[in-house]
Design an enzyme around this catalytic site. Sequence first.
Site, PDB file in Angstrom:
ATOM      1  N   MET A 118      21.930   9.486  -8.587  1.00 32.10           N
ATOM      2  CA  MET A 118      21.628  10.746  -8.779  1.00 32.10           C
ATOM      3  C   MET A 118      21.183  11.291  -7.221  1.00 32.10           C
ATOM      4  SD  MET A 118      18.853  12.626 -11.022  1.00 32.10           S
ATOM      5  CE  MET A 118      19.359  12.276 -12.471  1.00 32.10           C
TER       6      MET A 118
ATOM      7  N   LEU B  27      20.641  20.118  -9.605  1.00 29.09           N
ATOM      8  CA  LEU B  27      20.595  19.280 -10.765  1.00 29.09           C
ATOM      9  C   LEU B  27      20.858  20.460 -11.950  1.00 29.09           C
ATOM     10  CD1 LEU B  27      18.178  16.574 -11.482  1.00 29.09           C
ATOM     11  CD2 LEU B  27      18.260  18.591 -13.117  1.00 29.09           C
TER      12      LEU B  27
ATOM     13  N   LEU C  72      25.679  17.854 -16.854  1.00 36.58           N
ATOM     14  CA  LEU C  72      24.584  17.480 -17.201  1.00 36.58           C
ATOM     15  C   LEU C  72      23.947  18.073 -18.455  1.00 36.58           C
ATOM     16  CD1 LEU C  72      22.103  15.430 -16.869  1.00 36.58           C
ATOM     17  CD2 LEU C  72      21.176  17.228 -15.166  1.00 36.58           C
TER      18      LEU C  72
ATOM     19  N   ARG D 170      24.270  12.679  -6.202  1.00 37.91           N
ATOM     20  CA  ARG D 170      25.155  13.674  -6.987  1.00 37.91           C
ATOM     21  C   ARG D 170      24.465  15.104  -6.658  1.00 37.91           C
ATOM     22  NH1 ARG D 170      27.517  16.823  -8.792  1.00 37.91           N
ATOM     23  NH2 ARG D 170      28.246  17.377 -10.887  1.00 37.91           N
ATOM     24  N   TYR D 171      23.290  14.743  -6.299  1.00 43.55           N
ATOM     25  CA  TYR D 171      22.236  16.107  -5.961  1.00 43.55           C
ATOM     26  C   TYR D 171      21.852  16.280  -4.693  1.00 43.55           C
ATOM     27  CZ  TYR D 171      22.837  15.774 -11.122  1.00 43.55           C
ATOM     28  OH  TYR D 171      23.119  15.758 -12.331  1.00 43.55           O
TER      29      TYR D 171
ATOM     30  N   HIS E 195      14.573   6.769 -19.133  1.00 39.57           N
ATOM     31  CA  HIS E 195      14.760   8.270 -19.089  1.00 39.57           C
ATOM     32  C   HIS E 195      15.358   8.610 -20.541  1.00 39.57           C
ATOM     33  CE1 HIS E 195      15.427  12.208 -18.024  1.00 39.57           C
ATOM     34  NE2 HIS E 195      14.829  11.981 -16.526  1.00 39.57           N
TER      35      HIS E 195
ATOM     36  N   ASP F 213      12.889   2.156  -7.410  1.00 45.91           N
ATOM     37  CA  ASP F 213      11.694   2.704  -7.456  1.00 45.91           C
ATOM     38  C   ASP F 213      12.152   4.466  -6.991  1.00 45.91           C
ATOM     39  OD1 ASP F 213       9.299   1.613  -8.627  1.00 45.91           O
ATOM     40  OD2 ASP F 213       9.529   0.372  -6.736  1.00 45.91           O
TER      41      ASP F 213
ATOM     42  N   GLU G 228      10.118   8.738 -11.146  1.00 47.13           N
ATOM     43  CA  GLU G 228       9.842   8.134 -12.572  1.00 47.13           C
ATOM     44  C   GLU G 228       9.192   7.030 -12.249  1.00 47.13           C
ATOM     45  OE1 GLU G 228      12.837   9.573 -11.666  1.00 47.13           O
ATOM     46  OE2 GLU G 228      13.372  11.049 -13.124  1.00 47.13           O
TER      47      GLU G 228
ATOM     48  N   GLU H 206       5.484   9.042 -12.491  1.00 44.15           N
ATOM     49  CA  GLU H 206       5.218   9.132 -13.694  1.00 44.15           C
ATOM     50  C   GLU H 206       4.598   7.838 -14.657  1.00 44.15           C
ATOM     51  OE1 GLU H 206       7.923  10.694 -17.643  1.00 44.15           O
ATOM     52  OE2 GLU H 206       8.960  10.642 -15.818  1.00 44.15           O
TER      53      GLU H 206
END
Length: 368
Positions: A13, A29, A35, A98-99, A197, A274, A277, A281
């Site tokens: 990602m 995203l 997605l 991807r983003y 996730h 890492d 998230e 988080e």
Amino acid sequence: MKYRTKGVLFLNMGGPSSLDKVEDFLSRLFSDTDLMKLPMQKYSSKFIAKRRTPKVRGQYAQIGGKSPIYDWTLKQTELMKRALLQDGLDVNTYIGFRYVAPFVEEAVEQMLRDGVREGIAFSQYPQYSCATTGSSLNELYRVLRKHDPSKKISWRVIDRWPTHHLLIKAFAKLVTEKISELPEECRDDAVILFTAHSLPIKAVDRGDPYPAEVAATCHAIIKELGHSHPYRIVWQSKVGPLPWLGPHTDDALTGLAKNGHKVVVLVPVAFTSDHIETLYELDILYKDLADKVGIEHFKRVDALNVEPLFIDCLKDLVLSHLKDFKKPVQLNLQCPKCTNTVCGEAKGFFEDHHDEIVRYEDKTRTIE
């Protein structure tokens, strides 16, 4: 036979490289129709991104002002390349996010410039989901139709590897190390929470294999640990008001504390490095929650990052696909309720590549 230049493309990602890149990352995203589907997505994605940017920027500011995912992925590719070279296999390595940059398109263009003729699309999500690996492969398919219509590069796909023996050993080693940091008198009381996730329930209902593959990873780790501790699988990072897969990690921590469990070891089981998230988080948000609800000992297991067993896992996956290629048996199977036409096209595209590779290798063995 003439040597064919090989290239391994790590697919992931990605994450913003600075606070200034956060809004563009979020905009891309929320624009990804593989997605999610949004009303008037071309415009609503930008609106949502702009609205969420201040909050997300604040989170990145607390973990150093950027995502570390590129740095970790670069180290992983370099160490894997070095390990493969020690086994006599020289490959080029590439990163396709991807983003954020470096995008998949940039990576493919570089592979073509480098004269790569054998490519491995290597998903850095051990457990397959349509929202992660599926989206990345769909994007690679679109890019290849545009930039390599004559199929100069033949492609193999490593689309999932949730129970690879070295992945499981790497996780088990890291879990064991973290449990050993607990006071000796409470180690046996630890509850292991595998956190991954989450996924919208409607995606699960379509038949996304992700929950089952996460469960397979967790079961294999527990088996490797000798069933030493009780465990549960929990789900994090829910976005928006719709129902998502649960129990959610924060609810699980609160519930465990209420039921008298005061020692928790949290394992990020679906992340290979890492990023926000884990660093925000898990380490900040959930650590603070654990303190508030009365969990006395809270440990977060290190991400795989550059753990030597994990690098060996990456090497072994590439070697096995190059030396003893077998078509992925799951890749060509769409979810029972799939509504994404690109998904089917991409799967057929890579299936054709795999068939060509089998024919090429059969011909090579005949000549030899």
